[in-house]
Design a protein around this motif. Structure first.
Motif, PDB file in Angstrom:
ATOM      1  N   MET A 188       0.938  -1.320   0.006  1.00  0.00           N
ATOM      2  CA  MET A 188       0.073  -0.076  -0.059  1.00  0.00           C
ATOM      3  C   MET A 188       0.831   1.360   0.008  1.00  0.00           C
ATOM      4  N   LEU A 189       2.132   1.202   0.777  1.00  0.00           N
ATOM      5  CA  LEU A 189       2.832   2.296   0.491  1.00  0.00           C
ATOM      6  C   LEU A 189       3.445   2.786  -0.856  1.00  0.00           C
ATOM      7  N   PHE A 190       3.818   1.293  -1.531  1.00  0.00           N
ATOM      8  CA  PHE A 190       4.243   1.670  -2.794  1.00  0.00           C
ATOM      9  C   PHE A 190       3.198   2.105  -3.581  1.00  0.00           C
ATOM     10  N   LEU A 191       2.128   1.784  -3.505  1.00  0.00           N
ATOM     11  CA  LEU A 191       0.935   2.052  -4.431  1.00  0.00           C
ATOM     12  C   LEU A 191       0.616   3.677  -4.286  1.00  0.00           C
ATOM     13  N   ALA A 192       0.656   4.173  -2.895  1.00  0.00           N
ATOM     14  CA  ALA A 192       0.448   5.530  -2.747  1.00  0.00           C
ATOM     15  C   ALA A 192       1.687   6.198  -3.453  1.00  0.00           C
ATOM     16  N   ALA A 193       2.689   5.730  -3.377  1.00  0.00           N
ATOM     17  CA  ALA A 193       4.073   6.485  -3.940  1.00  0.00           C
ATOM     18  C   ALA A 193       3.901   6.467  -5.421  1.00  0.00           C
ATOM     19  N   LEU A 194       3.525   5.243  -6.024  1.00  0.00           N
ATOM     20  CA  LEU A 194       3.246   5.231  -7.501  1.00  0.00           C
ATOM     21  C   LEU A 194       2.286   6.136  -8.159  1.00  0.00           C
ATOM     22  N   GLN A 195       1.131   6.358  -7.373  1.00  0.00           N
ATOM     23  CA  GLN A 195       0.094   7.276  -7.822  1.00  0.00           C
ATOM     24  C   GLN A 195       0.378   8.767  -7.622  1.00  0.00           C
ATOM     25  N   GLN A 196       1.618   9.057  -7.061  1.00  0.00           N
ATOM     26  CA  GLN A 196       1.908  10.309  -7.071  1.00  0.00           C
ATOM     27  C   GLN A 196       2.923  10.496  -8.147  1.00  0.00           C
ATOM     28  N   THR A 255      11.988   2.304 -18.191  1.00  0.00           N
ATOM     29  CA  THR A 255      11.052   3.266 -17.317  1.00  0.00           C
ATOM     30  C   THR A 255      11.166   2.981 -16.095  1.00  0.00           C
ATOM     31  N   LEU A 256      10.838   1.754 -15.846  1.00  0.00           N
ATOM     32  CA  LEU A 256      10.992   1.309 -14.387  1.00  0.00           C
ATOM     33  C   LEU A 256      12.423   1.852 -13.654  1.00  0.00           C
ATOM     34  N   TRP A 257      13.552   1.791 -14.218  1.00  0.00           N
ATOM     35  CA  TRP A 257      14.778   1.902 -13.689  1.00  0.00           C
ATOM     36  C   TRP A 257      15.191   3.346 -13.678  1.00  0.00           C
ATOM     37  N   ASN A 258      14.693   4.214 -14.784  1.00  0.00           N
ATOM     38  CA  ASN A 258      15.010   5.569 -14.786  1.00  0.00           C
ATOM     39  C   ASN A 258      13.978   6.484 -14.375  1.00  0.00           C
ATOM     40  N   VAL A 259      12.583   6.121 -14.339  1.00  0.00           N
ATOM     41  CA  VAL A 259      11.498   6.946 -14.151  1.00  0.00           C
ATOM     42  C   VAL A 259      11.027   6.688 -12.791  1.00  0.00           C
ATOM     43  N   THR A 260      10.569   5.335 -12.658  1.00  0.00           N
ATOM     44  CA  THR A 260       9.404   4.972 -11.625  1.00  0.00           C
ATOM     45  C   THR A 260      10.450   4.908 -10.053  1.00  0.00           C
ATOM     46  N   LEU A 261      11.712   3.987 -10.378  1.00  0.00           N
ATOM     47  CA  LEU A 261      12.221   4.015  -8.994  1.00  0.00           C
ATOM     48  C   LEU A 261      12.926   5.255  -8.662  1.00  0.00           C
ATOM     49  N   PRO A 262      13.457   6.077  -9.369  1.00  0.00           N
ATOM     50  CA  PRO A 262      13.907   7.395  -8.891  1.00  0.00           C
ATOM     51  C   PRO A 262      12.821   8.194  -8.099  1.00  0.00           C
ATOM     52  N   SER A 263      11.590   7.944  -8.637  1.00  0.00           N
ATOM     53  CA  SER A 263      10.593   8.728  -8.152  1.00  0.00           C
ATOM     54  C   SER A 263       9.790   8.435  -6.721  1.00  0.00           C
ATOM     55  N   ILE A 264      10.239   7.175  -6.570  1.00  0.00           N
ATOM     56  CA  ILE A 264       9.595   6.634  -5.252  1.00  0.00           C
ATOM     57  C   ILE A 264      10.970   5.986  -4.434  1.00  0.00           C
ATOM     58  N   ARG A 265      12.032   6.813  -4.456  1.00  0.00           N
ATOM     59  CA  ARG A 265      13.285   6.185  -3.594  1.00  0.00           C
ATOM     60  C   ARG A 265      12.977   6.616  -2.218  1.00  0.00           C
ATOM     61  N   ARG A 266      12.327   7.814  -1.653  1.00  0.00           N
ATOM     62  CA  ARG A 266      11.945   8.042  -0.545  1.00  0.00           C
ATOM     63  C   ARG A 266      11.144   7.028   0.165  1.00  0.00           C
ATOM     64  N   THR A 267       9.937   6.573  -0.492  1.00  0.00           N
ATOM     65  CA  THR A 267       9.205   5.493  -0.116  1.00  0.00           C
ATOM     66  C   THR A 267       9.865   4.161   0.174  1.00  0.00           C
ATOM     67  N   PHE A 268      10.823   3.995  -1.016  1.00  0.00           N
ATOM     68  CA  PHE A 268      11.686   2.680  -0.876  1.00  0.00           C
ATOM     69  C   PHE A 268      12.290   2.658   0.499  1.00  0.00           C
ATOM     70  N   ALA A 269      13.066   3.677   0.696  1.00  0.00           N
ATOM     71  CA  ALA A 269      13.733   4.005   2.074  1.00  0.00           C
ATOM     72  C   ALA A 269      12.921   3.940   3.335  1.00  0.00           C
ATOM     73  N   LEU A 270      11.887   4.356   3.301  1.00  0.00           N
ATOM     74  CA  LEU A 270      10.717   4.491   4.297  1.00  0.00           C
ATOM     75  C   LEU A 270      10.192   2.981   4.616  1.00  0.00           C
ATOM     76  N   VAL A 271      10.083   2.430   3.451  1.00  0.00           N
ATOM     77  CA  VAL A 271       9.588   0.807   3.894  1.00  0.00           C
ATOM     78  C   VAL A 271      10.561   0.062   4.509  1.00  0.00           C
ATOM     79  N   TYR A 280      18.899   5.525   7.005  1.00  0.00           N
ATOM     80  CA  TYR A 280      18.569   6.824   6.789  1.00  0.00           C
ATOM     81  C   TYR A 280      19.394   7.456   6.082  1.00  0.00           C
ATOM     82  N   PHE A 281      20.539   7.513   6.563  1.00  0.00           N
ATOM     83  CA  PHE A 281      21.734   8.388   6.206  1.00  0.00           C
ATOM     84  C   PHE A 281      22.158   7.722   4.908  1.00  0.00           C
TER      85      PHE A 281
END
Length: 302
Positions: free
Chosen positions: A184-192, A211-227, A293-294
């Motif tokens: 659900m956290l990743f879904l929320a991030a993907l929809q943003q 597209t996944l590697w250059n667009v999607t993953l960089p856009s949700i990196r904060r959520t990935f770290a949060l998860v 986090y760091f």
């Protein structure tokens, strides 16, 4: 400065000071609860860890003797190793599987909505129900996996009674139980993620993987770290699954750190020793979370 200017400045300063006090009153309830429920117990727990204490009122200051005992306790060291092994088994799997499910179900169809509910539904179950279900799955006599192995001509495996398989079996149970939150956290991030980025990638004839590697993953990196941080903190606290499925066995092979603390404190009544182990657990969680986090912040800087 003229008398008129001074007359104007003094009310302004008084108003600013009054505003500061009013702001303090707004945050005072939070500060009170924060100090009462977190700061004070933290220092009180550290002070208690320096004592030989029990639940019957006996307490004697022993300094760092409890920590020295822990450093020589093979069961404690094994519990720490089991906890880290469990984290390695679960956290990467939860992050990767959760991201995969989010990518697959990031649709507006009814089927996708239904499947999101199905995968999230396991997260609302209690640990008792989850462990009962999976004990049936892993049962060597008539269990789901035992019947499946028999169908392929293989002998049943006693997963929960095997020292090498008990902790992986608990990890599989935990992944099935906890997968809903990261999904659900990743879904929320993907929809943003802005649609314009995908449109630009399509104009550049970028494939799905690019597209996944250059667009999607960089856009949700904060959520990935949060998860990762959330799951590390949660899985450090493994208790219910190990207690209900194996009770730390066989031969301490699946005893995590929290179960060790529980047994020392509520079975042996050695409260000071248990609190000392709890302080080490707190330190390990804090170090792991801050390190992640760091690392995430440093990657973003580049």
């Amino acid at each position: 400065m003229s008398e008129l200017s001074k007359a104007r400045v003094q009310p302004a300063r008084a108003g600013a000071q009054q505003s500061r006090w009013s702001h303090l009153l707004y945050v005072a309830p939070f500060l009170f609860l924060y100090v009462t429920l977190l700061v004070y117990p933290l220092f009180a727990g550290f002070w208690l860890s320096l004592h030989k204490a029990d639940f019957f009122g006996g307490s004697r200051f022993v300094g760092f003797e409890n920590f020295v005992r822990l450093s020589n306790d093979k069961v404690f060291i094994g519990a720490v190793g089991n906890t880290f092994y469990f984290i390695l088994l679960t956290v990467p799997a939860l992050a990767i599987i959760g991201l995969g499910l989010a990518l697959a179900l990031n649709r507006t169809t009814r089927t996708a909505a239904f499947l999101r509910g199905v995968f999230f539904s396991s997260s609302v179950l209690s640990v008792t129900i989850v462990t009962l279900l999976w004990k049936v799955v892993f049962a060597p006599d008539g269990g789901f996996l035992a019947n499946l192995l028999k169908a392929f001509g293989k002998a049943p495996v006693a997963f929960l009674s095997d020292a090498n398989l008990a902790l992986p079996a608990i990890a599989i149970t935990t992944i099935w139980w906890c997968i809903g939150l990261p999904m659900m956290l990743f879904l929320a991030a993907l929809q943003q993620v802005p649609r314009e980025l995908y449109e630009a990638a399509a104009l550049d004839n970028a494939g799905r993987w690019k597209t996944l590697w250059n667009v999607t993953l960089p856009s949700i990196r904060r959520t990935f770290a949060l998860v990762i941080i959330i799951e590390v903190v949660l899985q450090f606290q493994l208790f219910g699954q190990a207690y209900l499925m194996t009770q730390g066995g066989p031969n301490n092979a699946s005893r995590p750190l929290v179960l060790f603390i529980f047994e020392v404190g509520f079975t042996r009544w050695d409260v000071g020793y248990a609190v000392a182990a709890g302080q080490i657990l707190f330190g390990l969680i804090a170090i792991a979370a801050m390190a992640q986090y760091f690392v995430a912040r440093r990657k973003e800087a580049f």
